[in-house]
Enzyme design. Structure first.
Site, PDB file in Angstrom:
ATOM      1  N   ASP A 204       3.157  34.520 -11.970  1.00  0.00           N
ATOM      2  CA  ASP A 204       1.941  35.042 -11.335  1.00  0.00           C
ATOM      3  C   ASP A 204       1.419  34.055 -10.294  1.00  0.00           C
ATOM      4  O   ASP A 204       1.089  34.419  -9.157  1.00  0.00           O
ATOM      5  CB  ASP A 204       0.885  35.274 -12.434  1.00  0.00           C
ATOM      6  CG  ASP A 204      -0.232  36.199 -11.994  1.00  0.00           C
ATOM      7  OD1 ASP A 204      -0.181  36.709 -10.867  1.00  0.00           O
ATOM      8  OD2 ASP A 204      -1.159  36.413 -12.794  1.00  0.00           O
TER       9      ASP A 204
ATOM     10  N   ASP B 206       1.648  34.230  -5.831  1.00  0.00           N
ATOM     11  CA  ASP B 206       0.503  34.180  -4.906  1.00  0.00           C
ATOM     12  C   ASP B 206       0.745  33.104  -3.849  1.00  0.00           C
ATOM     13  O   ASP B 206       0.440  33.294  -2.668  1.00  0.00           O
ATOM     14  CB  ASP B 206      -0.805  33.877  -5.658  1.00  0.00           C
ATOM     15  CG  ASP B 206      -1.611  35.149  -5.906  1.00  0.00           C
ATOM     16  OD1 ASP B 206      -0.990  36.164  -6.279  1.00  0.00           O
ATOM     17  OD2 ASP B 206      -2.847  35.137  -5.737  1.00  0.00           O
TER      18      ASP B 206
HETATM   19  N1  GGG Z   1      -2.528  45.294  -7.666  1.00  0.00           N
HETATM   20  C1  GGG Z   1      -2.903  45.572  -8.953  1.00  0.00           C
HETATM   21  C2  GGG Z   1      -3.907  44.643  -9.504  1.00  0.00           C
HETATM   22  O1  GGG Z   1      -5.043  44.644  -9.108  1.00  0.00           O
HETATM   23  N2  GGG Z   1      -3.476  43.797 -10.400  1.00  0.00           N
HETATM   24  C3  GGG Z   1      -4.314  42.808 -10.962  1.00  0.00           C
HETATM   25  C4  GGG Z   1      -3.540  42.208 -12.092  1.00  0.00           C
HETATM   26  O2  GGG Z   1      -3.080  42.886 -12.949  1.00  0.00           O
HETATM   27  N3  GGG Z   1      -3.386  40.916 -12.060  1.00  0.00           N
HETATM   28  C5  GGG Z   1      -2.771  40.176 -13.079  1.00  0.00           C
HETATM   29  C6  GGG Z   1      -1.288  40.252 -13.050  1.00  0.00           C
HETATM   30  O3  GGG Z   1      -0.670  40.694 -12.075  1.00  0.00           O
HETATM   31  O4  GGG Z   1      -0.697  39.868 -14.037  1.00  0.00           O
END
Ligand code: GGG
Length: 371
Positions: A264, A268
């Site tokens: 994760d 990013d």
């Molecule tokens: N694009 C979808 C979203 O808003 N995901 C947020 C999320 O789930 N973040 C934590 C992750 O990707 O594990």
């Protein structure tokens, strides 16, 4: 991008007797900019389907933080049963200033990933020609990575507790769970993917110098799977050193396999060095196709720009292309990615995150025209 599914596994796509290809897709726009990027991405997908000889029927579900405000939950109790019959899921974004950050993720995203055993989170990190990287002197040839993020266990397994609230002794525990089976299957997917890419290199993100239980098992299992892939050059990096390498020597990296949390964070960073978080797609895959997979941009709901119509739709359009590839529509995937590449390279239509002043709709329309 996606390595072929093992032969024994069935595809979820429905091919009628007359040879037509019909797909049922559940669309969850979610919150904030998710509601802006999802409809325009669907238009692009519909355009490519119309000329590509296949059809998809989309059904939209109004789940997310607004639904939570009305019903006290992000999605109804039978939501996962409802989703279980579709071929794929397209998600926009979740997150709201009105809710604690963990509520949307644990109320919607993680239950879907876990119930449908979407144990691979595939995240390309590719610098497109024409996109401005913050890395000095780097161009598209230098940055072409893909992260295979473990998506079903690890640091996001959900086990933990908080005790003695408000006391001096207040303590929180968050347990990471790594299983041999969980590591082995994601490592195998990553080795297959690395073997299918020209550079045949795999970087394994570890931290076994400090995490002496979980990451030592991770290293051992990755090494065992590596023995089956002599054609792939595998290197073990501590995750902090790997993050630095992504910035300083991205040209030495290709496929990366990482745990849920490490993947994760690294992705990013990867999105940042490819020019914008708004460009980055992801697929939550159930590689065996026993359950629907889910595709989403990696960005969140971006409350700071939501409602202004200026969010970059490319991450969602690209995620939609990954969905089509997963459904077997490889030519349609390639057409969409080529259209994205040509619009970014031309540089005439750019949303503010890319340094321009175009709207979400204008950028999506430019991609539609480039198709
Ligand atoms: N694009 C979808 C979203 O808003 N995901 C947020 C999320 O789930 N973040 C934590 C992750 O990707 O594990």
């Amino acid at each position: 991008m996606t390595p072929p599914a093992p032969k024994a596994h069935r595809a979820r796509s429905s091919r009628a007797g007359d040879g037509s290809r019909n797909y049922r897709v559940a669309v969850i726009p979610g919150d904030g900019v998710g509601k802006e990027v999802t409809p325009v991405a669907l238009e692009v997908l519909r355009a490519v389907a119309a000329s590509g000889g296949f059809r998809f029927v989309s059904e939209e579900f109004p789940w997310g933080s607004d639904y939570h405000a009305r019903h006290g939950e992000m999605m109804p109790a039978d939501a996962l049963d409802t989703l279980s019959s579709v071929d794929a899921i397209l998600l926009g974004a979740v997150g709201s200033p009105e809710l604690a950050d963990h509520v949307p993720v644990w109320g919607l995203v993680l239950p879907i990933r876990q119930r449908f055993d979407q144990y691979v989170n595939l995240r390309p990190m590719r610098l497109l020609a024409g996109a401005a990287t913050p890395l000095a002197g780097r161009s598209a040839e230098d940055v072409d990575m893909v992260c295979v993020r473990e998506n079903s266990e690890g640091e996001y397994c959900g086990i933990g507790r908080r005790v003695d609230r408000g006391e001096d002794t207040e303590t929180a525990e968050e347990t990471s769970v790594f299983s041999r089976r969980g590591i082995e299957r994601v490592a195998r997917f990553a080795f297959e993917l690395a073997a299918s890419r020209p550079r045949r290199k795999l970087a394994s993100a570890t931290k076994s110098n400090a995490l002496r239980h979980s990451m030592v098992l991770w290293d051992e299992v990755v090494a065992e799977v590596a023995a089956e892939y002599s054609q792939v050059e595998v290197t073990r990096y501590h995750v902090d050193a790997l993050a630095a390498r992504m910035v300083n020597h991205p040209e030495t990296l290709d496929t990366i396999v990482a745990s849920n949390l490490f993947g994760d964070i690294l992705t990013d960073l990867g999105a940042a060095i490819t020019g914008s978080l708004g460009l980055a797609p992801s697929g939550n895959l159930n590689p065996e196709r026993q359950h629907p997979s889910m595709f989403e941009p990696i960005h969140g709901s971006a409350p700071d720009i939501a409602g202004r119509g200026i969010a970059n739709p490319i991450g969602t359009i690209w995620a939609g292309a990954m969905m089509l590839e997963h459904l077997g529509e490889t030519a349609a995937h390639d057409r969409i990615v080529a259209a994205i590449e040509s619009v970014v390279a031309a540089g005439r239509v750019r949303t503010p995150d890319l340094g321009g002043d175009a709207t979400t709709k204008e950028l999506a329309a430019a991609i539609g025209e480039a198709l």
